[in-house]
Scaffold this active site. Sequence first.
Site, PDB file in Angstrom:
ATOM      1  N   SER A 234       0.830  -1.200   0.000  1.00 54.61           N
ATOM      2  CA  SER A 234       0.000   0.000   0.000  1.00 54.61           C
ATOM      3  C   SER A 234       0.864   1.250   0.000  1.00 54.61           C
ATOM      4  O   SER A 234       2.003   1.235   0.487  1.00 54.61           O
ATOM      5  CB  SER A 234      -0.899   0.033   1.234  1.00 54.61           C
ATOM      6  N   ASP A 235       0.332   2.344  -0.564  1.00 56.52           N
ATOM      7  CA  ASP A 235       0.926   3.631  -0.265  1.00 56.52           C
ATOM      8  C   ASP A 235       0.733   3.870   1.235  1.00 56.52           C
ATOM      9  O   ASP A 235      -0.180   3.306   1.856  1.00 56.52           O
ATOM     10  CB  ASP A 235       0.279   4.735  -1.106  1.00 56.52           C
ATOM     11  N   TRP A 236       1.579   4.715   1.793  1.00 57.07           N
ATOM     12  CA  TRP A 236       1.636   4.854   3.243  1.00 57.07           C
ATOM     13  C   TRP A 236       0.328   5.429   3.797  1.00 57.07           C
ATOM     14  O   TRP A 236      -0.093   6.507   3.409  1.00 57.07           O
ATOM     15  CB  TRP A 236       2.833   5.708   3.631  1.00 57.07           C
TER      16      TRP A 236
END
Length: 819
Positions: A234-236
């Site tokens: 995932s993106d953060w």
Amino acid sequence: MIGNDLDSAPSAQNAELERRLNRLTLEEKVQLLTGRDFWTTWPLERIGLRRILVSDGPSGVRGEAWDERSPSLNLPSATALSASWDITIADRYGAASAREARRKNVDVVLGPTINLHRSPLGGRHFEAFSEDPILTAELAAAYVVGVQRNGVGATPKHYVANDFETDRFTADVQVDERTLREVYLRAFEKAIVEAQAWLVMSAYNSVNGATMTENELLETPLKSEWGFDGVVISDWTAVRSIASAEHPQDLVMPGPDGPWGEALVAAVRAGAIPEAVVDRKVLRILRLAARVGALDGVEQVSSTPVDLEDDVAFAREAAAEGTVLARNDGILPLEPSGIRSVAVIGHNARDARTQGGGSATVLPEKVVSPLAGIREAFPEADVSYSIGAVVQEGVVELPLDTMTNPTTGEPGARVRFLDAEGGEMFVEDRRASALVYFGGEAPVADAALFEFTTRYTPAENGTILLGFAGVGEGRVLVDGEAIVDVKAEPVGSDLGAAFLTPPSNSAPVEVTAATPIDIRFELRPLHLAGMGNAMSVTIGTEQDTSEPSALIAEAAAAARAADVAVLVVGTNSRVESEGYDRSSLALPGRQDELVEAVLAANPRTIVIVNSGAPVELPWRDRTAALLLSWFGGQEYGHALADVLTGVREAGGRLPTTWPKRLEDAPVSSTTPIEGVVRYEEGVHIGYRAWLKAGIEPAFPFGFGLGYTTWSLGSPEVRAHDTGWTVEVPVANTGQRAGKHVVQVYAERPDSTVDRPVRWLVGFAAVRAAAGTEQVIRATIPRRALEHWDGGWTLEPGEYVLRIGTSVADLPETVTVCVP
């Protein structure tokens, strides 16, 4: 076309991974699905699993710490890479990234960024490749191959349609399936199917109503159709619910907190989510661990980099290869022995921008400015410097040679984190006054006070604007007296922007050259939601803008007195950054006025544009020469000097269209309307939209000049099972060796489908000596002519292939017939 010898894991290895999986408890499995901290995954010693360290790229590898004491290679921006139109350069760029990753014990590079240039306003435009899905796909695949051949995982991002920054966490992209398949997914497909990327990063935004961490596109086409066997990271903070665990999202970052954990264990125990769903995710993480050498007893692809090269020299070469010569009246290349004086002008000439702002930032050991590069290249000339116009916004850090650590006496500063009683929790000696804490050992979340102390020795007499950029209650004290005492609030709602581009506050201080002053800065940090153990702060000076007309007049006078003027204009990391989009394409400050004044003073003026993305250049046709040089990496100044003197040719061709004015751009707004961004232009993105509208840009897609001349012969086309090969004789008719990029576009004027006027289907870069000829070959896959209609369909009939040097200059044609 890009090939790759990195096949999926053999069955014996899969069986071993299954055996290790079966030794895990449910709690252990679930733990592996959320990061251990900002940058690492959980180790599990009893199955031989060490942590996996991931790091931001994509134009360098920062490593585990955002720390000037651990410098990183700073490569030219992705726009510079894509401007090379060279698959070999992209492969070498990936290999350089892998070498840097291994030097820093990094297993996974979080790049390349291959979202498209849908609008020139995109805040991360500099970090993405191009406006065309084919050019992007070819270069991205080469980058991935270069990284992974050297034993490091690559992560194409952000999947998918994250082509803007405004409200990126919440915006919903509404886009039809054909456009998704032919344009936005197409940019990812080759990096997945052929280059076989080991990871893909899911984006923040939603697509057609579902956030990307919970979107069917993670299964189809990514996993089921394309056969992706890697990890969806995932993106953060992009994973926001337990519901996402039911989808093909594999790894939640950062950790250790997140929405899965105990909730996912409970959901499996209750039968709401099958344990097989968890197992599928864990197997992918174990497969990644095996590939990068993080799983004992399982052979990885490569334990050490297999490609060896001087990375600093490559950074210099890559910057020149991506520099676009947009205009030349014959002044270039310059002969140093014939130049008596050079007036170097511009804020960016001295303080060059080598990279954009945001999470892609790395900290190079040294940056070569254009001013330094020109002085080195013209040793016999009188080289003057004038700032001309201020570009800087906000506080910038203090030069290291002006700071003395009051405790050690060495260059730098003493930093302390204190508790509520004033007790020392953490102390370190730093060599910079721009500090970012993003994970690591510093107790950012628990400290009550951050303290920075240094002894500053000014180089000149006068008044400086001393202050800080950060969020929280901040005080700047000079010789014990507070000059700034404010509560600084974050600007905007985007976490990335609030964290990495905080507001500045400063006050005037009278200083005397060589007379030190003691600076102490205290900050009670304001912790942003989701960023509890992160903080960024800069202690430094703001630029004095009180007499802008005098600066312009001084620069014009210097230009008038010189044989040649080299004027560097551009943007900076406050203008182009993650977290927000631009609102204008105008050069910041009074740079346009500066250019006009310098052009009037000296017609032999070479203008260099130091920006990661297009800017308006209303004076472009009146320059003696114009170079579009992007964010050029740490060797930027050397590369520019090479181009100016003809040591290297400007090898770039535009990977995106440059508008005359913002209002001419097909997509001139990136702001969601009621939370929705509608991709109403469909497949007509970038130059395709310009052709459909019939508007002439400042510089078209694919355009770029060189230092020699070329001619194209009559093309021939050969059909084969997977498509066609176009062969074109290319002759260098000039007086020196050079580079040429031959581009092939398709047209289908009588199509029953709504197609672009023309679209890129192939390209090839060629280098040849003066007076020689080569035959270039461009491969055109069947897919390049297909359209999506519930499946890939090849419409029968004739297709015209136009061949030339840009989308607007295509003198040669050949026809292919599809039965």
